[in-house]
Design a protein around this motif. Structure first.
Motif, mmCIF file in Angstrom:
data_model
loop_
_atom_site.group_PDB
_atom_site.id
_atom_site.type_symbol
_atom_site.label_atom_id
_atom_site.label_comp_id
_atom_site.label_asym_id
_atom_site.label_seq_id
_atom_site.Cartn_x
_atom_site.Cartn_y
_atom_site.Cartn_z
ATOM 1 N N VAL A 106 0.817 -1.199 0.083
ATOM 2 C CA VAL A 106 -0.065 -0.016 -0.094
ATOM 3 C C VAL A 106 0.635 1.062 -0.082
ATOM 4 O O VAL A 106 1.593 1.404 0.753
ATOM 5 C CB VAL A 106 -0.817 -0.002 1.410
ATOM 6 C CG1 VAL A 106 -1.703 1.192 1.206
ATOM 7 C CG2 VAL A 106 -1.699 -1.107 1.346
ATOM 8 N N LEU A 107 0.753 1.985 -0.852
ATOM 9 C CA LEU A 107 1.436 3.239 -1.265
ATOM 10 C C LEU A 107 0.414 4.315 -0.662
ATOM 11 O O LEU A 107 -0.525 4.706 -1.183
ATOM 12 C CB LEU A 107 2.222 3.465 -2.493
ATOM 13 C CG LEU A 107 2.849 4.847 -2.831
ATOM 14 C CD1 LEU A 107 3.957 4.737 -1.963
ATOM 15 C CD2 LEU A 107 3.300 4.766 -4.420
ATOM 16 N N VAL B 120 -2.633 3.726 -3.093
ATOM 17 C CA VAL B 120 -2.633 2.781 -4.401
ATOM 18 C C VAL B 120 -2.413 1.515 -3.769
ATOM 19 O O VAL B 120 -0.888 1.439 -2.880
ATOM 20 C CB VAL B 120 -1.743 3.220 -5.250
ATOM 21 C CG1 VAL B 120 -1.536 2.251 -6.319
ATOM 22 C CG2 VAL B 120 -2.037 4.625 -5.886
ATOM 23 N N ARG B 121 -3.211 0.445 -3.838
ATOM 24 C CA ARG B 121 -2.842 -0.753 -3.544
ATOM 25 C C ARG B 121 -2.687 -1.685 -4.517
ATOM 26 O O ARG B 121 -3.374 -1.578 -5.441
ATOM 27 C CB ARG B 121 -4.138 -1.384 -2.687
ATOM 28 C CG ARG B 121 -4.681 -0.655 -1.350
ATOM 29 C CD ARG B 121 -5.504 -1.108 -0.669
ATOM 30 N NE ARG B 121 -6.841 -1.501 -1.425
ATOM 31 C CZ ARG B 121 -8.166 -0.886 -1.474
ATOM 32 N NH1 ARG B 121 -8.008 0.180 -1.009
ATOM 33 N NH2 ARG B 121 -9.054 -1.311 -2.279
ATOM 34 N N GLY B 122 -1.605 -2.555 -4.419
ATOM 35 C CA GLY B 122 -1.432 -3.504 -5.494
ATOM 36 C C GLY B 122 -0.420 -4.309 -5.349
ATOM 37 O O GLY B 122 0.275 -4.384 -4.242
ATOM 38 N N PRO B 123 0.141 -4.938 -6.593
ATOM 39 C CA PRO B 123 1.375 -5.849 -6.293
ATOM 40 C C PRO B 123 2.951 -5.139 -5.816
ATOM 41 O O PRO B 123 2.860 -4.109 -6.349
ATOM 42 C CB PRO B 123 1.695 -6.436 -7.519
ATOM 43 C CG PRO B 123 0.340 -6.378 -8.339
ATOM 44 C CD PRO B 123 -0.148 -5.024 -7.746
ATOM 45 N N GLU B 124 3.399 -5.640 -4.919
ATOM 46 C CA GLU B 124 4.486 -4.986 -4.288
ATOM 47 C C GLU B 124 5.618 -4.512 -5.229
ATOM 48 O O GLU B 124 6.117 -3.327 -5.035
ATOM 49 C CB GLU B 124 5.216 -5.739 -3.214
ATOM 50 C CG GLU B 124 6.203 -5.230 -2.414
ATOM 51 C CD GLU B 124 6.969 -6.291 -1.308
ATOM 52 O OE1 GLU B 124 7.439 -5.673 -0.483
ATOM 53 O OE2 GLU B 124 6.758 -7.303 -1.341
ATOM 54 N N PHE B 125 5.830 -5.226 -6.415
ATOM 55 C CA PHE B 125 6.829 -4.898 -7.223
ATOM 56 C C PHE B 125 6.501 -3.619 -7.924
ATOM 57 O O PHE B 125 7.399 -2.732 -8.279
ATOM 58 C CB PHE B 125 7.165 -6.065 -8.286
ATOM 59 C CG PHE B 125 6.067 -6.322 -9.137
ATOM 60 C CD1 PHE B 125 5.958 -5.818 -10.341
ATOM 61 C CD2 PHE B 125 5.342 -7.299 -8.777
ATOM 62 C CE1 PHE B 125 4.833 -6.264 -11.186
ATOM 63 C CE2 PHE B 125 4.125 -7.725 -9.399
ATOM 64 C CZ PHE B 125 4.087 -7.031 -10.795
ATOM 65 N N GLN C 283 6.409 4.115 -6.047
ATOM 66 C CA GLN C 283 6.807 5.241 -4.938
ATOM 67 C C GLN C 283 7.767 6.102 -5.661
ATOM 68 O O GLN C 283 7.943 7.343 -5.284
ATOM 69 C CB GLN C 283 7.222 4.355 -3.912
ATOM 70 C CG GLN C 283 7.689 5.510 -2.921
ATOM 71 C CD GLN C 283 8.115 4.687 -1.654
ATOM 72 O OE1 GLN C 283 8.888 3.432 -2.023
ATOM 73 N NE2 GLN C 283 8.057 5.336 -0.605
ATOM 74 N N GLY C 284 8.796 5.555 -6.507
ATOM 75 C CA GLY C 284 9.748 6.293 -7.066
ATOM 76 C C GLY C 284 9.215 7.456 -7.804
ATOM 77 O O GLY C 284 9.706 8.616 -8.178
ATOM 78 N N LYS C 285 8.004 7.341 -8.476
ATOM 79 C CA LYS C 285 7.555 8.558 -9.364
ATOM 80 C C LYS C 285 6.294 9.260 -8.906
ATOM 81 O O LYS C 285 6.429 10.405 -8.923
ATOM 82 C CB LYS C 285 6.820 7.422 -10.792
ATOM 83 C CG LYS C 285 7.694 6.713 -11.266
ATOM 84 C CD LYS C 285 8.391 7.059 -12.459
ATOM 85 C CE LYS C 285 9.081 6.133 -13.209
ATOM 86 N NZ LYS C 285 9.749 6.730 -14.242
ATOM 87 N N LEU C 286 5.628 8.570 -7.905
ATOM 88 C CA LEU C 286 4.549 9.554 -7.284
ATOM 89 C C LEU C 286 4.928 9.663 -5.883
ATOM 90 O O LEU C 286 4.232 10.761 -5.500
ATOM 91 C CB LEU C 286 3.078 8.656 -7.082
ATOM 92 C CG LEU C 286 2.707 8.250 -8.257
ATOM 93 C CD1 LEU C 286 1.280 7.710 -8.122
ATOM 94 C CD2 LEU C 286 2.435 9.613 -9.304
ATOM 95 N N GLY C 287 5.941 9.325 -5.073
ATOM 96 C CA GLY C 287 6.115 9.735 -3.950
ATOM 97 C C GLY C 287 5.467 8.879 -2.935
ATOM 98 O O GLY C 287 5.101 7.774 -3.245
ATOM 99 N N GLY C 288 5.025 9.497 -1.829
ATOM 100 C CA GLY C 288 4.246 8.666 -0.809
ATOM 101 C C GLY C 288 5.055 7.815 -0.002
ATOM 102 O O GLY C 288 6.204 7.686 -0.282
ATOM 103 N N LYS C 289 4.383 7.114 0.812
ATOM 104 C CA LYS C 289 5.058 6.324 1.953
ATOM 105 C C LYS C 289 4.703 4.816 1.765
ATOM 106 O O LYS C 289 3.416 4.615 1.653
ATOM 107 C CB LYS C 289 4.989 6.479 3.384
ATOM 108 C CG LYS C 289 5.577 7.939 3.549
ATOM 109 C CD LYS C 289 5.404 8.407 4.988
ATOM 110 C CE LYS C 289 5.976 9.712 5.315
ATOM 111 N NZ LYS C 289 5.759 10.041 6.691
ATOM 112 N N LEU C 290 5.586 3.690 1.485
ATOM 113 C CA LEU C 290 5.100 2.105 1.796
ATOM 114 C C LEU C 290 4.532 1.861 3.068
ATOM 115 O O LEU C 290 5.308 2.007 3.864
ATOM 116 C CB LEU C 290 6.345 1.579 1.162
ATOM 117 C CG LEU C 290 6.464 1.515 -0.481
ATOM 118 C CD1 LEU C 290 7.851 0.704 -0.487
ATOM 119 C CD2 LEU C 290 5.310 0.694 -0.957
ATOM 120 N N GLN C 291 3.430 1.146 2.828
ATOM 121 C CA GLN C 291 3.037 0.892 4.192
ATOM 122 C C GLN C 291 3.179 -0.664 4.450
ATOM 123 O O GLN C 291 3.164 -1.443 3.324
ATOM 124 C CB GLN C 291 1.480 0.958 4.307
ATOM 125 C CG GLN C 291 1.309 2.686 4.412
ATOM 126 C CD GLN C 291 1.757 3.282 5.526
ATOM 127 O OE1 GLN C 291 1.585 2.760 6.823
ATOM 128 N NE2 GLN C 291 2.575 4.262 5.425
#
Length: 128
Positions: free
Chosen positions: A101-102, A109-114, A120-128
């Motif tokens: 979850v980003l 955004v929820r989805g496949p981890e890869f 995240q590199g493009k939109l920023g945010g924090k990985l949960q």
């Protein structure tokens, strides 16, 4: 002649500046369609097959809108931080080991981890 060359140079600069724009990191989005556009512009998935409009619109009742891209990715935009916090907590309990979850300022955004790690590199945010 100088004027013509300058006009051509300005025209080329304008043309180039409009192409290949990338989404702003850690931005807030006015609605889920704007987040979808940023997701597509990020280019993490070559053919994301996103919905054209929100598949789930609980904006009035719960303060969020969601749409899907492909079969595994869900984009959500929130009206307030309490709706975001509540949804992230629920998603963390339900996600599988291969999902991520980003979370951004007013979106997730929820989805496949890869995929989410690349996003995240493009939109920023924090990985949960």
């Amino acid at each position: 002649m100088k004027f013509r060359m300058m006009a051509v140079a300005i025209g080329c600069a304008v043309l180039v500046s409009g192409c290949g724009t990338s989404p702003q990191k850690d931005a807030s989005y006015r609605d889920v369609v704007a987040l979808r556009d940023a997701y597509i512009a990020a280019g993490v998935v070559s053919d994301p097959k996103c919905e054209d409009k929100p598949g789930q619109d609980a904006k009035a009742a719960h303060g969020w809108q969601a749409l899907t891209c492909g079969s595994n990715t869900v984009l959500v935009v929130f009206d307030n931080s309490s709706a975001l916090t509540k949804m992230v907590a629920q998603d963390m309990k339900r996600k599988s080991a291969r999902d991520a979850v980003l979370v951004g300022p007013n979106w997730e955004v929820r989805g496949p981890e890869f995929e989410i790690k690349d996003l995240q590199g493009k939109l920023g945010g924090k990985l949960q």
